[in-house]
Design a protein around this motif. Structure first.
Motif, PDB file in Angstrom:
ATOM      1  N   ASP A 294       0.875  -1.176   0.000  1.00 11.28           N
ATOM      2  CA  ASP A 294       0.000   0.000   0.000  1.00 11.28           C
ATOM      3  C   ASP A 294       0.908   1.220   0.000  1.00 11.28           C
ATOM      4  OD1 ASP A 294      -1.702   2.085   0.421  1.00 11.28           O
ATOM      5  OD2 ASP A 294      -2.554   1.325   2.298  1.00 11.28           O
ATOM      6  N   ARG A 295       1.092   1.842  -1.154  1.00  5.17           N
ATOM      7  CA  ARG A 295       2.059   2.923  -1.263  1.00  5.17           C
ATOM      8  C   ARG A 295       1.638   4.191  -0.525  1.00  5.17           C
ATOM      9  NH1 ARG A 295       6.014   1.401  -4.492  1.00  5.17           N
ATOM     10  NH2 ARG A 295       5.642  -0.157  -6.123  1.00  5.17           N
ATOM     11  N   GLY A 296       0.457   4.218   0.020  1.00  3.85           N
ATOM     12  CA  GLY A 296       0.030   5.393   0.762  1.00  3.85           C
ATOM     13  C   GLY A 296       0.448   5.388   2.214  1.00  3.85           C
ATOM     14  N   VAL A 297       1.132   4.336   2.644  1.00  2.00           N
ATOM     15  CA  VAL A 297       1.504   4.209   4.053  1.00  2.00           C
ATOM     16  C   VAL A 297       3.009   4.211   4.194  1.00  2.00           C
ATOM     17  CG1 VAL A 297       1.300   2.811   6.124  1.00  2.00           C
ATOM     18  CG2 VAL A 297      -0.577   2.846   4.469  1.00  2.00           C
ATOM     19  N   GLY A 298       3.591   5.257   4.838  1.00  5.15           N
ATOM     20  CA  GLY A 298       4.967   5.333   5.313  1.00  5.15           C
ATOM     21  C   GLY A 298       6.013   4.549   4.546  1.00  5.15           C
ATOM     22  N   ASN A 299       6.970   3.985   5.333  1.00  5.02           N
ATOM     23  CA  ASN A 299       8.079   3.232   4.757  1.00  5.02           C
ATOM     24  C   ASN A 299       7.657   1.784   4.518  1.00  5.02           C
ATOM     25  OD1 ASN A 299       9.740   5.428   4.744  1.00  5.02           O
ATOM     26  ND2 ASN A 299      10.856   4.887   6.593  1.00  5.02           N
ATOM     27  N   ILE A 300       7.089   1.545   3.375  1.00  6.54           N
ATOM     28  CA  ILE A 300       6.674   0.196   2.996  1.00  6.54           C
ATOM     29  C   ILE A 300       7.187  -0.097   1.593  1.00  6.54           C
ATOM     30  CG2 ILE A 300       4.734  -1.317   2.475  1.00  6.54           C
ATOM     31  CD1 ILE A 300       3.127   0.019   4.585  1.00  6.54           C
ATOM     32  N   LEU A 301       7.861  -1.228   1.468  1.00  7.73           N
ATOM     33  CA  LEU A 301       8.377  -1.647   0.177  1.00  7.73           C
ATOM     34  C   LEU A 301       7.898  -3.054  -0.132  1.00  7.73           C
ATOM     35  CD1 LEU A 301      12.100  -0.404   0.348  1.00  7.73           C
ATOM     36  CD2 LEU A 301      10.162   0.723  -0.769  1.00  7.73           C
ATOM     37  N   ALA A 302       7.635  -3.306  -1.390  1.00  7.40           N
ATOM     38  CA  ALA A 302       7.191  -4.628  -1.819  1.00  7.40           C
ATOM     39  C   ALA A 302       8.369  -5.456  -2.293  1.00  7.40           C
ATOM     40  CB  ALA A 302       6.161  -4.488  -2.944  1.00  7.40           C
ATOM     41  N   GLY A 303       8.205  -6.771  -2.196  1.00 11.23           N
ATOM     42  CA  GLY A 303       9.237  -7.666  -2.686  1.00 11.23           C
ATOM     43  C   GLY A 303       8.784  -9.101  -2.630  1.00 11.23           C
ATOM     44  N   LYS A 316      15.998 -15.356   9.613  1.00 11.84           N
ATOM     45  CA  LYS A 316      16.404 -14.276   8.711  1.00 11.84           C
ATOM     46  C   LYS A 316      15.745 -14.501   7.359  1.00 11.84           C
ATOM     47  CE  LYS A 316      20.759 -12.416  10.407  1.00 11.84           C
ATOM     48  NZ  LYS A 316      22.202 -12.219  10.099  1.00 11.84           N
ATOM     49  N   VAL A 317      15.013 -13.499   6.931  1.00 11.73           N
ATOM     50  CA  VAL A 317      14.325 -13.547   5.643  1.00 11.73           C
ATOM     51  C   VAL A 317      15.001 -12.561   4.697  1.00 11.73           C
ATOM     52  CG1 VAL A 317      12.129 -13.289   4.448  1.00 11.73           C
ATOM     53  CG2 VAL A 317      12.166 -14.087   6.829  1.00 11.73           C
ATOM     54  N   SER A 318      15.432 -13.047   3.549  1.00 13.72           N
ATOM     55  CA  SER A 318      16.019 -12.190   2.524  1.00 13.72           C
ATOM     56  C   SER A 318      14.937 -11.876   1.499  1.00 13.72           C
ATOM     57  CB  SER A 318      17.206 -12.892   1.866  1.00 13.72           C
ATOM     58  OG  SER A 318      17.756 -12.087   0.851  1.00 13.72           O
ATOM     59  N   ILE A 319      14.634 -10.578   1.336  1.00 14.58           N
ATOM     60  CA  ILE A 319      13.563 -10.133   0.441  1.00 14.58           C
ATOM     61  C   ILE A 319      14.164  -9.412  -0.764  1.00 14.58           C
ATOM     62  CG2 ILE A 319      11.512  -8.673   0.243  1.00 14.58           C
ATOM     63  CD1 ILE A 319      11.157  -9.005   3.286  1.00 14.58           C
ATOM     64  N   ARG A 320      13.782  -9.842  -1.954  1.00 18.97           N
ATOM     65  CA  ARG A 320      14.204  -9.165  -3.176  1.00 18.97           C
ATOM     66  C   ARG A 320      13.201  -8.052  -3.469  1.00 18.97           C
ATOM     67  NH1 ARG A 320      18.948  -9.447  -5.907  1.00 18.97           N
ATOM     68  NH2 ARG A 320      18.891 -11.724  -5.668  1.00 18.97           N
ATOM     69  N   LEU A 321      13.650  -6.800  -3.305  1.00 17.59           N
ATOM     70  CA  LEU A 321      12.756  -5.659  -3.499  1.00 17.59           C
ATOM     71  C   LEU A 321      12.464  -5.442  -4.984  1.00 17.59           C
ATOM     72  CD1 LEU A 321      14.376  -3.197  -0.938  1.00 17.59           C
ATOM     73  CD2 LEU A 321      12.365  -4.655  -0.596  1.00 17.59           C
ATOM     74  N   GLU A 322      11.470  -4.618  -5.250  1.00 16.79           N
ATOM     75  CA  GLU A 322      11.046  -4.397  -6.635  1.00 16.79           C
ATOM     76  C   GLU A 322      12.157  -3.830  -7.506  1.00 16.79           C
ATOM     77  OE1 GLU A 322       7.519  -2.003  -6.353  1.00 16.79           O
ATOM     78  OE2 GLU A 322       6.209  -3.762  -6.380  1.00 16.79           O
ATOM     79  N   GLY A 323      13.066  -3.082  -6.911  1.00 20.21           N
ATOM     80  CA  GLY A 323      14.179  -2.530  -7.693  1.00 20.21           C
ATOM     81  C   GLY A 323      15.350  -3.478  -7.830  1.00 20.21           C
ATOM     82  N   GLY A 324      15.251  -4.678  -7.239  1.00 18.45           N
ATOM     83  CA  GLY A 324      16.314  -5.664  -7.382  1.00 18.45           C
ATOM     84  C   GLY A 324      17.235  -5.794  -6.187  1.00 18.45           C
ATOM     85  N   GLN A 325      17.199  -4.825  -5.248  1.00 25.43           N
ATOM     86  CA  GLN A 325      18.063  -4.912  -4.094  1.00 25.43           C
ATOM     87  C   GLN A 325      17.520  -5.935  -3.093  1.00 25.43           C
ATOM     88  OE1 GLN A 325      19.905  -0.993  -2.801  1.00 25.43           O
ATOM     89  NE2 GLN A 325      18.075  -0.226  -3.825  1.00 25.43           N
ATOM     90  N   LEU A 326      18.437  -6.483  -2.281  1.00 29.11           N
ATOM     91  CA  LEU A 326      18.043  -7.425  -1.241  1.00 29.11           C
ATOM     92  C   LEU A 326      17.904  -6.703   0.087  1.00 29.11           C
ATOM     93  CD1 LEU A 326      20.177 -10.638  -1.914  1.00 29.11           C
ATOM     94  CD2 LEU A 326      17.700 -10.381  -2.120  1.00 29.11           C
ATOM     95  N   LEU A 327      16.886  -7.097   0.850  1.00 27.86           N
ATOM     96  CA  LEU A 327      16.631  -6.552   2.177  1.00 27.86           C
ATOM     97  C   LEU A 327      16.578  -7.717   3.155  1.00 27.86           C
ATOM     98  CD1 LEU A 327      15.763  -3.922   3.802  1.00 27.86           C
ATOM     99  CD2 LEU A 327      13.415  -4.756   3.501  1.00 27.86           C
TER     100      LEU A 327
END
Length: 372
Positions: A294-303, A316-327
């Protein structure tokens, strides 16, 4: 009150070309537990050896209790030293090892016996005085080395990677024991380690060394929550370092546009005028949940979930963000995540910091600074 130790404009070179210590200015308070922390070759051990008298500064002066010490031989400095290899005399008993510094200082037998007994009681080893070092465990040898360093009541105790040879459980026990002894005796401790967890656990303050200079010196909580640059942020504990672009500034805050879309609000970590941003956020500060963004809420990124690793008390969960970076995210063990699953990661603006200074070669931005 004057500091216990002062490094004033100290530089050190071994070949008259390369400086391993660069214009070091450092004050250590009386009774403080200060840890010098940094990667290999950062200069932390060289600083300790100069204070001990085993190395001479190329320029500058070291003061102890207001007196210049640089020209004073090591054996005339009122400083106890504990090394990683303990440096116990194998042919001497425990009592004889502890008594040695007293003997070379001319103490009589009665005073010597009293002090040795008190030192063994202090490190909780009163029953092993007759044993030889080879008959002791690693933890016992470390305690004996500490007792020997403290027996003649020095002004300062220096410890160079003293727990490096111990296994993890014993190392953690000795961290607590050394900190307890420091609290009881009230002597100034200067401790060198490359172990970030050890430094955070034991220290009143930590000085972060890199390439011969101190990047930041502060109490452990401040270092962890308020790093001054990307190097400190990634060197102390686990941290993600995400690339983005500054699109807004003001009031100590920064707004960062992410490559895959969306923005992050963060504390401004420096006053740089550049547009490139490097956002640091700790894995334990991030919440993760299944579903879309939900892009209308604060610091939230999809992946999407790239990998999960079970550590017992957390995952530990490794998340691939929409831009390709790992979180990297630390979560509880009750919520299973599957590779390829769509998730959202969220965190508060006050829990992340944006730096504009580009990472140096030893903090080069990769997909994430946390290995999962």
């Amino acid at each position: 009150m004057k500091p216990s130790v002062e490094f004033r404009n100290i530089s050190k070179s071994y070949d008259n070309q390369t400086l391993v210590i660069r214009d070091l200015n450092l004050s250590i308070e009386r009774g403080e537990f200060l840890t010098l922390l940094g990667p290999s070759g950062s200069g932390k051990t060289t600083a300790l050896m100069m204070l001990a008298g085993f190395e001479m500064p190329t320029t500058g002066e070291i003061f102890v209790e207001g007196q210049p010490y640089s020209a004073l031989p090591a054996h005339k400095r009122d400083i106890g030293v504990v090394f990683q290899n303990y440096a116990l005399f194998p042919h001497m008993s425990v009592a004889e090892n502890i008594a040695f510094p007293l003997q070379v200082r001319g103490h009589g037998p009665k005073d010597l016996d009293r002090r040795v007994k008190a030192a063994l009681d202090m490190v909780r080893l009163p029953e092993i005085s007759a044993r030889k070092p080879a008959q002791l465990s690693g933890g016992q040898q470390q305690r004996v080395a500490l007792a020997r360093a403290l027996v003649y009541e020095p002004k300062i105790v220096l410890m160079d990677e003293p727990l490096g040879a111990l296994d993890r459980q014993l190392r953690e026990e000795m961290q607590i024991e050394i900190k307890s002894i420091h609290a009881r005796v009230g002597v100034t401790f200067v401790y060198v380690t490359h172990d970030q967890g050890e430094a955070l656990t034991m220290s009143d303050r930590v000085a972060i060394f890199r390439k011969g200079v101190i990047e930041q010196i502060a109490d452990p909580q401040t270092l962890y929550d308020r790093p001054c640059n990307a190097f400190v942020a990634t060197f102390i504990g686990d941290s993600n370092l995400l690339r983005g672009t500054i699109v807004g500034r003001g009031g100590g805050q920064a707004t960062v546009a992410m490559p895959g879309g969306g923005t992050l609000d963060a504390r401004a970590g420096d006053n740089g005028a550049g547009k490139d941003a490097y956002v640091s956020v700790r894995p334990e500060k991030i919440d993760v949940s299944a579903g879309c963004i939900d892009r209308g809420v604060g610091n939230i990124l999809a992946g999407t979930v790239d990998k999960t690793v079970f550590f017992g008390d957390h995952v530990k969960v490794s998340i691939r963000l929409e831009g390709g970076q790992l979180l990297a995210v630390k979560t509880g063990t009750t919520e299973p995540y599957k590779n390829g699953q769509t998730v959202t990661a969220s965190w508060r603006a006050e829990d992340c910091v944006a730096f504009t200074a580009p990472p140096t070669r030893d903090t080069a931005v990769v997909e994430t600074t946390v290995q999962v």
